[in-house]
Each structure stands twice: as C-alpha cells, then as structure tokens.
Write a protein that holds these residues in place. Structure first.
Motif, mmCIF file in Angstrom:
data_model
loop_
_atom_site.group_PDB
_atom_site.id
_atom_site.type_symbol
_atom_site.label_atom_id
_atom_site.label_comp_id
_atom_site.label_asym_id
_atom_site.label_seq_id
_atom_site.Cartn_x
_atom_site.Cartn_y
_atom_site.Cartn_z
ATOM 1 N N GLY A 137 0.823 -1.198 0.000
ATOM 2 C CA GLY A 137 0.000 0.000 0.000
ATOM 3 C C GLY A 137 0.858 1.248 0.000
ATOM 4 N N SER A 177 1.689 6.531 4.724
ATOM 5 C CA SER A 177 0.635 7.445 5.190
ATOM 6 C C SER A 177 0.720 8.831 4.554
ATOM 7 C CB SER A 177 0.639 7.547 6.713
ATOM 8 O OG SER A 177 1.873 8.069 7.150
ATOM 9 N N CYS A 216 -1.085 8.786 0.871
ATOM 10 C CA CYS A 216 -2.448 8.291 0.681
ATOM 11 C C CYS A 216 -3.211 9.190 -0.275
ATOM 12 C CB CYS A 216 -3.166 8.197 2.017
ATOM 13 S SG CYS A 216 -2.437 6.975 3.129
ATOM 14 N N ARG A 255 -7.040 10.405 -1.792
ATOM 15 C CA ARG A 255 -8.467 10.507 -1.468
ATOM 16 C C ARG A 255 -9.266 10.069 -2.698
ATOM 17 N NH1 ARG A 255 -9.249 12.358 3.333
ATOM 18 N NH2 ARG A 255 -7.832 13.828 4.293
ATOM 19 N N ARG A 312 -9.845 7.995 2.567
ATOM 20 C CA ARG A 312 -8.424 7.863 2.229
ATOM 21 C C ARG A 312 -8.108 6.462 1.730
ATOM 22 N NH1 ARG A 312 -4.347 10.865 5.011
ATOM 23 N NH2 ARG A 312 -3.502 8.878 5.658
ATOM 24 N N CYS A 356 -5.092 4.093 1.304
ATOM 25 C CA CYS A 356 -3.705 3.849 1.702
ATOM 26 C C CYS A 356 -3.296 2.403 1.417
ATOM 27 C CB CYS A 356 -3.509 4.142 3.192
ATOM 28 S SG CYS A 356 -3.844 5.848 3.649
ATOM 29 N N LYS A 357 -4.229 1.485 1.622
ATOM 30 C CA LYS A 357 -3.961 0.056 1.454
ATOM 31 C C LYS A 357 -4.927 -0.520 0.420
ATOM 32 C CE LYS A 357 -4.921 -0.214 5.692
ATOM 33 N NZ LYS A 357 -5.362 -0.438 6.980
ATOM 34 N N ASP A 389 -8.587 -0.561 1.140
ATOM 35 C CA ASP A 389 -9.290 0.727 1.161
ATOM 36 C C ASP A 389 -9.944 1.062 -0.171
ATOM 37 O OD1 ASP A 389 -8.331 1.109 3.758
ATOM 38 O OD2 ASP A 389 -6.601 2.279 3.084
#
Length: 143
Positions: free
Chosen positions: A40, A43, A46, A48, A101, A103-104, A107
């Motif tokens: 991913g 932080s 990330c 959106r 968000r 990130c991974k 998500d």
C-alpha cells in the motif's frame, strides 16, 4: 485401458491449461513486476477517492490512476479483472463507510462498468509511481 488413456489425456490437458494460466498471471506489466500483494501507500502518500481525476487500463491486471495531486498511481488487480475492459469503460470506486483515504488495497473497492453490468475487482496492491516510471508508460496509456 481405454479409460486410463482418456484420464491421462484429460489430466495432461488440465495441466497444460493450469501452466498457461499461471504463466499469464505471472506476466509482468509494462511497468515491470507487480508490487508484492498487500503493498500500500505510506501514510504521507495516501490518495483521497474524491481526488481521482483520470484512469487508464495498462493491461489486464493494472489500472493507472491520476490523483488531484497530479501523481500517477498503479493499482494492481487479481485474476485479469480488467481483461476486455476499454479505456472508456467507467470505473466505479467505493470506500468503506466513513473512509475517504486510500492507503492500502483494502481501502479501494473497484468495479468496471461494461454493457450495463459491473465486474468487481480484487485490489492486490497500490503504489505511487516515480517520475521515471511514469516516463516508461507510453503517452497514450498515461491517465
């Protein structure tokens, strides 16, 4: 005797099909080998979901997206999910409730709309491409 010859022929056909499928799945993208499953974004990188501005399909497992930050992200899917999809097919993104968000891989829930039907994809990895990697992508495939 005849039954064992038929069984051996069927086994050989299945083995050849499995080997061919495995070779296809292992084939590298134009960007090189896919990132490790589960990879991913850090932080600070990330994305959106509301900032996704454009997408292109690089191959049957790779979606390239451009974020509002003008960065390009590589999203790798499982199982040739994008096979048969065209650049004009809309992507459908969903996030878990209350999450915006990305990130991974978990998500990002992606689907491809084709002919009035949606094909859901399993996201295996998402990474931000370096400027050098973006330069390797043919201009017609850049999002």
């Amino acid at each position: 005797m005849k039954r064992s010859i038929v069984a051996l022929a069927a086994l050989a056909t299945l083995s050849a099909a499995a080997a061919s499928t495995a070779a296809y799945a292992a084939k590298d993208s134009l960007l090189g080998a896919a990132p490790e499953r589960g990879t991913g974004l850090p932080s600070g990188q990330c994305l959106r979901s509301r900032d996704i501005r454009a997408h292109t399909i690089a191959d049957s497992n790779t979606l390239l997206i451009r974020g509002g930050d003008k960065q390009t992200y590589r999203v790798t899917m499982a199982g040739g999910c994008l096979a048969g999809a065209t650049q004009s097919d809309p992507i459908i993104t969903r996030n878990p409730p209350g999450a915006d968000r990305i990130c991974k891989p978990i998500d990002l829930d992606i689907g491809i709309a084709r002919d009035g039907f949606e094909t859901r994809c399993i996201v295996e990895s998402i990474v931000r491409l370096s400027p050098e990697q973006v330069a390797m992508v043919p201009k017609k495939l850049r999002p």
